[in-house]
Design an enzyme around this catalytic site. Structure first.
Site, PDB file in Angstrom:
ATOM      1  N   GLU A 435       0.445  -0.671   0.330  1.00 49.54           N
ATOM      2  CA  GLU A 435      -0.137   0.133  -0.162  1.00 49.54           C
ATOM      3  C   GLU A 435       0.961   1.048  -0.028  1.00 49.54           C
ATOM      4  OE1 GLU A 435      -2.370  -0.235   3.874  1.00 49.54           O
ATOM      5  OE2 GLU A 435      -2.752   2.083   3.626  1.00 49.54           O
ATOM      6  N   ASP A 513      -0.930  -1.226   5.656  1.00 50.23           N
ATOM      7  CA  ASP A 513      -0.469  -0.642   6.666  1.00 50.23           C
ATOM      8  C   ASP A 513      -1.660  -1.336   8.087  1.00 50.23           C
ATOM      9  OD1 ASP A 513       0.589   1.236   6.681  1.00 50.23           O
ATOM     10  OD2 ASP A 513      -1.268   2.592   5.757  1.00 50.23           O
ATOM     11  N   ASP A 515      -3.949  -0.453   9.842  1.00 50.82           N
ATOM     12  CA  ASP A 515      -5.468   0.638  10.654  1.00 50.82           C
ATOM     13  C   ASP A 515      -6.648   0.250   9.424  1.00 50.82           C
ATOM     14  OD1 ASP A 515      -4.873   1.682   8.251  1.00 50.82           O
ATOM     15  OD2 ASP A 515      -3.656   3.068   8.454  1.00 50.82           O
ATOM     16  N   ASP A 517      -7.877   2.210   7.346  1.00 47.08           N
ATOM     17  CA  ASP A 517      -7.691   1.918   5.629  1.00 47.08           C
ATOM     18  C   ASP A 517      -6.460   0.989   4.790  1.00 47.08           C
ATOM     19  OD1 ASP A 517      -9.129   4.183   5.177  1.00 47.08           O
ATOM     20  OD2 ASP A 517      -7.054   5.597   5.346  1.00 47.08           O
TER      21      ASP A 517
END
Ligand code: 0RA
Length: 651
Positions: A435, A513, A515, A517
């Site tokens: 990403e 990541d 998180d 997103d």
């Protein structure tokens, strides 16, 4: 000792030795009997025991099954069937109940008239589960009496004994999987719930109550669900399409018996572009399809095509209609019962019995003809959808050919953003889908360029759940993945099929990541794989990288942590319990790690851990993806809230 008694005793000891040898064989090679000794095999034990109660229900003697995950990860399955027979078996020299519980493949030998799941993944018998359990306990209510027996690794602790009287009938089995055999012993509620939901849809009228005594709420009640379906496959299809928009008001449904093969089918068309056909043989999900699916497809194409031609709606159409076009936006469930199923294919989930193909073909032909004749309005809507699909397929073919022609023609056919590896044996090679460009940069510097390739993905991947096929070939990130992987989409005999011969990596690793997103991007990528390259998942090529969540530091000592428990342990360890003496860094993104850290924690095969993506249940995965990526927000929120406690990525 009388002669009769002597014979009895001899038989008994001879049989006992056989039983012990049988149980030992199971314990020596458990994977041969239950598939594997990991999380899948562990759950397989539950399916095995529940199958016995389902068989009793299908024989018409039971309508309620209770499944309980006990606090110690043992499982209790009870039913209100006739109860396993407990009478003394002259020949075997012991109770029928003991025979069923301890002799391999003895389970069904009293009752030949139901379709036992045999030969496939299930059907190894409750004695197998017994052999692989440190403790098993059975209680039978039958003939006004209660009987019990207990076992350790399959060996009876005492002869079957009577312990009371009762007014009801039924069987209750509790077992505790042997931790010296299984690599994991913790049951997953969601996995059991999915299978019980599926069984309830496949076998209408049976109530299945699931309880998890490890998970109590504030009121002291266990986490629980009840699965019950009156409508069977009709409701299954409606459940699968919960977040999709239907084209016709009710699923089309048929239940019949052809050539002695019971067939049940339900189908619905929706406004999406996905084809979702789920098939079952004796309640087993036939992931690789087989003769029943072939019969279904053939009849669907033939019947709809004949109707469309007769209706005149195709008169002005300049392009051909292919088999695929009849299945765009189709959700269907096919369930057949086969007395002696032949399972073939890589995962033994492909039905081989040729007689089933015709049985399904006839059933589907009759069902559709009747429906089309009686519902002209709905029939038009379906044909219209098929025409649109044919037109879109034409556009998609052109777009796809553009992507693929470019690959062949240009010498620098690989995407510019790809940092390829030098080895060219696909078996050794891995590609990281990373990403963002900055993390991509770190990964490029940190990797072993011998066998690790890096493809940075920028921004949002297209949501393929909501996009028509030709649009996915116009998407930059998706085009990059297709060309980097080296795969192409063939259309031999008009069927879409992934060509993996030139696949360049046998590990495709998604690294995002830790998180919200990151998990969204991961889901988008997985949705694309699930819809367009499912073979990559089925072959075990797709993985998820697990970057650490924390770095705990004291002086020169460093400890990476992958969970809250890791963090607590590291603080206790390094800081001798004093939290303020250590430095805790939380990693929110991959970008916070330098190339060397990324290598040592997440990319070095010696120390990293990867999560392999598998499809536990294709039906459940479809429901999940359509819900996560579809239009309706309500069910998605439910799902996220209900599951936030167990954030997980299993598909
Ligand atoms: C064989 C014969 C009969 C019942 C069963 C098996 C049976 C097995 C299981 C396993 C779990 N629950 C079960 N319930 C029943 C009954 C034969 C008769 O009563 O005539």
């Amino acid at each position: 000792m009388s002669e009769v008694e002597a014979t009895k005793a001899n038989n008994y000891s001879a049989d006992s030795i056989q039983v012990l040898e049988g149980l030992e064989a199971v314990r020596k090679r458990p994977a041969m009997y239950i598939g594997d000794i990991g999380i899948k095999g562990l759950h397989h034990l539950v399916w095995e025991v529940v199958d016995n109660s389902i068989d009793e229900a299908l024989a018409g003697h039971c309508d309620e099954i209770n499944v309980t995950i006990n606090e110690d990860n043992s499982i209790t399955v009870s039913d209100n069937g006739r109860g396993i027979p407990t009478d003394f078996h002259q020949k075997e020299g012991r109770s029928a109940l003991e025979v069923v519980m301890t002799v391999l493949h003895a389970g069904g030998k009293f009752d030949k008239d139901t379709y036992k799941v045999s030969g496939g993944l299930h059907g190894v018998g409750v004695s197998c589960v017994n052999a692989l359990s440190t403790d098993m306990h059975v209680t039978v209510h039958r003939n006004g009496k209660v009987f019990e027996q207990h076992y350790n690794i399959g060996i009876p602790a005492f002869p079957v004994r009577e312990i009371g009287t009762t007014e009801r009938t039924g069987t209750t089995v509790t077992f505790k999987p042997d931790a010296s055999i299984f690599t994991v012993t913790e049951y997953k509620y969601d996995t059991i719930a999915s299978r019980m939901r599926e069984l309830a849809f496949l076998n209408k009228g049976i109530r299945i109550n699931l309880k998890d005594l490890r998970e109590m709420n504030e009121q002291g009640e266990p986490l629980s669900d009840t699965f019950y379906s009156e409508g069977g496959l009709k409701e299954f299809v409606a459940y699968l399409d919960e977040t999709r928009e239907n084209l016709i008001p009710e699923p089309i449904h048929v239940e019949s018996e052809k050539n002695g093969v019971p067939v049940e089918i339900a189908l619905q068309y929706n406004t999406s572009y996905a084809e979702n056909i789920f098939s079952y043989v004796n309640n087993i999900n036939t992931i690789e399809g087989g003769t029943h699916v072939a019969g279904f497809r053939r009849a669907l194409t033939r019947t709809l095509k004949a109707y469309a031609e007769k209706s005149g709606m195709l008169d002005k159409l300049k392009i051909d209609i292919a088999g695929d076009d009849f299945r765009e936006g189709l959700t269907a469930v096919i369930s057949v019962k086969v007395a002696e199923p032949q399972f073939e294919g890589q995962t033994k989930t492909k039905l081989g019995n040729s007689e089933v193909s015709g049985a399904v073909d006839v059933a589907v032909g009759e069902m559709l003809n009747e429906f089309l004749e009686e519902n002209p309005k709905e029939a038009r809507i379906i044909v219209q959808k098929v025409i649109l699909a044919a037109q879109a397929r034409n556009a998609a073919r052109k777009a796809r050919e553009m992507v693929q022609r470019k690959n062949v023609l240009s010498s620098t056919s690989l995407p510019g953003k790809l940092a390829d590896c030098s080895d060219n044996n696909p078996e050794n090679c891995e590609i990281y889908l990373v990403e963002g460009d900055s993390a991509g940069g770190s990964a490029k510097q940190g990797r072993n360029r011998m066998f690790q390739a890096i493809l940075p993905l920028r921004g949002k991947i297209l949501n393929v759940e909501k996009a028509q096929e030709h649009r996915i070939y116009e998407n930059e990130e998706i085009k990059n993945m297709i060309t980097a992987f080296g795969v192409s989409f063939g259309t031999a005999d008009g069927e879409k099929a992934l060509n993996m011969e030139k696949l360049r990596y046998h590990k495709i690793i998604i690294m995002t990541d830790a998180d919200v997103d990151g998990s969204h991007i991961r889901t988008l990528i997985l949705t694309f794989f699930f819809r367009y390259m499912r073979e990559l998942i089925e072959n075990g090529y797709i993985y998820i990288a697990l970057p650490p969540l924390y770095l705990v530091k004291k002086g020169k000592e460093e400890r990476y942590c992958w969970s809250e428990q890791d963090r607590i342990d590291a603080i206790a360890d390094l800081g001798k319990g004093k939290e303020d003496s250590v430095n805790v860094q939380r990693y929110k993104g991959l970008g916070e790690m330098n190339p060397e850290q990324l290598w040592t924690t997440t990319m070095d095969p010696e120390v990293r851990s990867l999560k392999q993506v598998t499809i536990e249940s294709a039906a459940e995965a479809d429901h999940l993806f359509s819900m996560l990526m579809g239009d309706e927000v309500g069910p998605r929120r439910d799902f996220i809230e209900r599951n936030s406690k167990y954030a997980r990525v299993d598909v």
